[in-house]
Scaffold this motif. Structure first.
Motif, PDB file in Angstrom:
ATOM      1  N   MET A 113      11.473  -0.194  -6.838  1.00  0.00           N
ATOM      2  CA  MET A 113      11.673  -1.134  -7.946  1.00  0.00           C
ATOM      3  C   MET A 113      12.358  -0.419  -9.111  1.00  0.00           C
ATOM      4  N   GLU A 114      13.374  -1.072  -9.684  1.00  0.00           N
ATOM      5  CA  GLU A 114      14.120  -0.468 -10.789  1.00  0.00           C
ATOM      6  C   GLU A 114      14.202  -1.425 -11.968  1.00  0.00           C
ATOM      7  N   LEU A 115      14.288  -0.861 -13.155  1.00  0.00           N
ATOM      8  CA  LEU A 115      14.475  -1.616 -14.381  1.00  0.00           C
ATOM      9  C   LEU A 115      15.469  -0.851 -15.238  1.00  0.00           C
ATOM     10  N   LEU A 116      16.483  -1.576 -15.741  1.00  0.00           N
ATOM     11  CA  LEU A 116      17.557  -0.948 -16.516  1.00  0.00           C
ATOM     12  C   LEU A 116      18.277   0.122 -15.696  1.00  0.00           C
ATOM     13  N   GLY A 117      18.257  -0.061 -14.372  1.00  0.00           N
ATOM     14  CA  GLY A 117      18.926   0.897 -13.499  1.00  0.00           C
ATOM     15  C   GLY A 117      18.166   2.179 -13.285  1.00  0.00           C
ATOM     16  N   LEU A 118      16.905   2.204 -13.706  1.00  0.00           N
ATOM     17  CA  LEU A 118      16.088   3.416 -13.587  1.00  0.00           C
ATOM     18  C   LEU A 118      14.829   3.106 -12.784  1.00  0.00           C
ATOM     19  N   SER A 119      14.371   4.078 -12.024  1.00  0.00           N
ATOM     20  CA  SER A 119      13.138   3.920 -11.274  1.00  0.00           C
ATOM     21  C   SER A 119      11.950   3.930 -12.234  1.00  0.00           C
ATOM     22  N   LEU A 120      10.812   3.384 -11.773  1.00  0.00           N
ATOM     23  CA  LEU A 120       9.623   3.333 -12.623  1.00  0.00           C
ATOM     24  C   LEU A 120       9.164   4.721 -13.080  1.00  0.00           C
ATOM     25  N   PRO A 121       9.181   5.739 -12.196  1.00  0.00           N
ATOM     26  CA  PRO A 121       8.809   7.079 -12.674  1.00  0.00           C
ATOM     27  C   PRO A 121       9.703   7.575 -13.798  1.00  0.00           C
ATOM     28  N   LEU A 122      11.019   7.308 -13.702  1.00  0.00           N
ATOM     29  CA  LEU A 122      11.927   7.726 -14.773  1.00  0.00           C
ATOM     30  C   LEU A 122      11.674   6.930 -16.052  1.00  0.00           C
ATOM     31  N   LEU A 123      11.373   5.623 -15.908  1.00  0.00           N
ATOM     32  CA  LEU A 123      11.043   4.818 -17.080  1.00  0.00           C
ATOM     33  C   LEU A 123       9.843   5.401 -17.820  1.00  0.00           C
ATOM     34  N   ALA A 124       8.800   5.700 -17.048  1.00  0.00           N
ATOM     35  CA  ALA A 124       7.595   6.275 -17.648  1.00  0.00           C
ATOM     36  C   ALA A 124       7.888   7.633 -18.267  1.00  0.00           C
ATOM     37  N   LEU A 125       8.721   8.439 -17.602  1.00  0.00           N
ATOM     38  CA  LEU A 125       9.054   9.768 -18.112  1.00  0.00           C
ATOM     39  C   LEU A 125       9.775   9.681 -19.447  1.00  0.00           C
ATOM     40  N   PHE A 126      10.775   8.789 -19.550  1.00  0.00           N
ATOM     41  CA  PHE A 126      11.572   8.721 -20.765  1.00  0.00           C
ATOM     42  C   PHE A 126      10.758   8.178 -21.944  1.00  0.00           C
ATOM     43  N   VAL A 127       9.919   7.154 -21.704  1.00  0.00           N
ATOM     44  CA  VAL A 127       9.104   6.603 -22.791  1.00  0.00           C
ATOM     45  C   VAL A 127       8.089   7.638 -23.269  1.00  0.00           C
ATOM     46  N   SER A 128       7.397   8.281 -22.324  1.00  0.00           N
ATOM     47  CA  SER A 128       6.392   9.275 -22.701  1.00  0.00           C
ATOM     48  C   SER A 128       7.040  10.513 -23.316  1.00  0.00           C
ATOM     49  N   PHE A 129       8.210  10.897 -22.798  1.00  0.00           N
ATOM     50  CA  PHE A 129       8.915  12.042 -23.364  1.00  0.00           C
ATOM     51  C   PHE A 129       9.380  11.723 -24.777  1.00  0.00           C
ATOM     52  N   GLY A 130       9.862  10.485 -24.989  1.00  0.00           N
ATOM     53  CA  GLY A 130      10.255  10.070 -26.325  1.00  0.00           C
ATOM     54  C   GLY A 130       9.080  10.077 -27.285  1.00  0.00           C
ATOM     55  N   PHE A 131       7.904   9.639 -26.795  1.00  0.00           N
ATOM     56  CA  PHE A 131       6.695   9.668 -27.618  1.00  0.00           C
ATOM     57  C   PHE A 131       6.350  11.096 -28.025  1.00  0.00           C
ATOM     58  N   MET A 132       6.400  12.009 -27.048  1.00  0.00           N
ATOM     59  CA  MET A 132       6.080  13.412 -27.313  1.00  0.00           C
ATOM     60  C   MET A 132       7.065  14.005 -28.319  1.00  0.00           C
ATOM     61  N   VAL A 133       8.367  13.747 -28.135  1.00  0.00           N
ATOM     62  CA  VAL A 133       9.369  14.259 -29.062  1.00  0.00           C
ATOM     63  C   VAL A 133       9.164  13.653 -30.446  1.00  0.00           C
ATOM     64  N   GLY A 134       8.766  12.372 -30.501  1.00  0.00           N
ATOM     65  CA  GLY A 134       8.484  11.731 -31.776  1.00  0.00           C
ATOM     66  C   GLY A 134       7.349  12.412 -32.519  1.00  0.00           C
ATOM     67  N   VAL A 135       6.293  12.800 -31.782  1.00  0.00           N
ATOM     68  CA  VAL A 135       5.176  13.518 -32.399  1.00  0.00           C
ATOM     69  C   VAL A 135       5.665  14.836 -32.991  1.00  0.00           C
ATOM     70  N   LEU A 136       6.468  15.572 -32.206  1.00  0.00           N
ATOM     71  CA  LEU A 136       6.994  16.854 -32.685  1.00  0.00           C
ATOM     72  C   LEU A 136       7.934  16.652 -33.872  1.00  0.00           C
ATOM     73  N   PHE A 137       8.734  15.584 -33.824  1.00  0.00           N
ATOM     74  CA  PHE A 137       9.665  15.289 -34.914  1.00  0.00           C
ATOM     75  C   PHE A 137       8.903  14.990 -36.195  1.00  0.00           C
ATOM     76  N   GLY A 138       7.879  14.122 -36.085  1.00  0.00           N
ATOM     77  CA  GLY A 138       7.107  13.769 -37.260  1.00  0.00           C
ATOM     78  C   GLY A 138       6.357  14.951 -37.844  1.00  0.00           C
ATOM     79  N   PHE A 139       5.920  15.878 -36.994  1.00  0.00           N
ATOM     80  CA  PHE A 139       5.118  17.009 -37.450  1.00  0.00           C
ATOM     81  C   PHE A 139       5.976  18.161 -37.954  1.00  0.00           C
ATOM     82  N   PHE A 140       7.023  18.516 -37.187  1.00  0.00           N
ATOM     83  CA  PHE A 140       7.831  19.679 -37.529  1.00  0.00           C
ATOM     84  C   PHE A 140       9.120  19.328 -38.272  1.00  0.00           C
ATOM     85  N   GLY A 141       9.497  18.036 -38.297  1.00  0.00           N
ATOM     86  CA  GLY A 141      10.716  17.644 -38.992  1.00  0.00           C
ATOM     87  C   GLY A 141      11.979  17.953 -38.226  1.00  0.00           C
TER      88      GLY A 141
END
Length: 339
Positions: free
Chosen positions: A1-29
């Motif tokens: 199953m794909e969404l936006l041309g990406l597999s579900l594992p990749l979808l989960a990876l990009f959203v969670s990775f973006g969340f993690m980077v957002g935490v680092l961005f907010g904390f470290f600037g």
């Protein structure tokens, strides 16, 4: 199953990775594109797409940050506009160099090696700072509004044309052009917003107070990020699906990371950030080695080092937030009224 041309594992990876980077961005600037681009390279995205998407992600995160600094007077708009011009020229030259390297078939190699060196250097700087924490604690009375000695020295060379700074000093346009052009070239070449290079450059070389350097860096980065996104987007080198998923995660992560700065001592985490940079550098080096040797196991290990180390640091920050929040809850009285 794909969404936006990406597999579900990749979808989960990009959203969670973006969340993690957002935490680092907010904390470290830091915008986090220095993690996004090499991750996309490891996932076999073309170098131009990885770089263009990294710049687009940085632009999106910068919009949020600039809005926070807009109303508190921490932006030198004249300096930011001048930096935007030279940053844009540098990014354009860097992007042209990437496309030339792609034509030679060595863009991924050059970008990967540049990342190995750059992240290892950043990691070494942070680890050195952690090592010298006791000395820094003795100097806690340093005023953020004080201009570094090297900045004062450079400002003393009045080579026209000069521009006036919000902080009251003056800077040569030649200094601004040289510093901004080099940062822009590196940004365009390896696909990072350049905040971790640009802010120290404004602070140490151009000579502004630290608070103004942060706000002006974000302001200049907003427009240079937009220009870089346009430059790569015009050639179809921005994956909008990937960038959108990353920004969805980072929108929430950045809020949590910003809130964490009020409850977590940065000195307690900075050593882990330095280790994260070194491990990220090692991860990219393993990826390049895997490409040369054709060993898939090294590629898997490189992803674990790059993404895993980032998640580990973000998790430490989140843990400290949860622990502090739990400890601040009011104690409920016993049912019988006893203490």
């Amino acid at each position: 199953m794909e969404l936006l041309g990406l597999s579900l594992p990749l979808l989960a990876l990009f959203v969670s990775f973006g969340f993690m980077v957002g935490v680092l961005f907010g904390f470290f600037g830091m915008g986090g594109s220095f993690l996004i681009t090499p991750t996309l390279l490891i996932l076999d995205y073309p170098a131009s797409v990885a770089i263009g998407s990294g710049l687009a992600f940085y632009f999106g995160t910068s919009v949020i940050a600039v809005m926070k600094h807009y109303d508190i007077g921490q932006v030198d708009y004249k300096l930011g506009a001048a930096l935007f011009v030279v940053l844009s020229i540098g990014i354009e030259l860097g992007s042209r160099l990437v496309f030339a390297l792609e034509a030679l078939g060595i863009a991924n190699l050059v970008t990967g090696v540049a990342y190995v060196v750059l992240l290892a250097g950043i990691g070494a700087i942070f680890l050195r700072r952690a090592y010298n924490l006791e000395d820094e604690d003795a100097d806690d009375d340093v005023d953020d509004e004080e201009i570094p000695a090297v900045g004062q020295k450079i400002q003393s060379y009045t080579i026209p044309p000069m521009i006036s700074l919000v902080s009251g000093g003056r800077a040569s346009l030649w200094t601004i052009s040289g510093a901004g052009g080099i940062v822009g070239l590196v940004s365009g070449l390896i696909g990072v917003g350049g905040g971790f290079m640009r802010m120290p450059t404004i602070y140490y070389l151009i000579g502004t107070p630290l608070t103004v350097a942060v706000g002006t860096s974000l302001f200049a980065g907003l427009f240079s990020g937009a220009f870089g996104t346009f430059t790569y987007g015009a050639s179809g080198s921005v994956d909008l699906a990937v960038v959108s998923l990353l920004l969805v995660g980072s929108a929430l992560g950045a809020r949590i990371g910003s809130a964490a700065t009020t409850v977590v001592e940065e000195d307690d985490v900075i050593v882990y950030f330095g280790i994260m940079m070194v491990l990220a550098s090692a991860g990219i080096a393993l990826s390049e080695l895997a490409n040369w040797l054709g060993v898939g196991t090294l590629d898997v290990l490189s992803v674990v080092l790059l993404v895993g180390s980032s998640f580990a640091v973000a998790s430490i920050i989140l843990y400290e937030v949860v622990k502090t929040s739990a400890g601040s809850r009011p104690t409920q009285p016993a049912p019988n009224g006893d203490d």
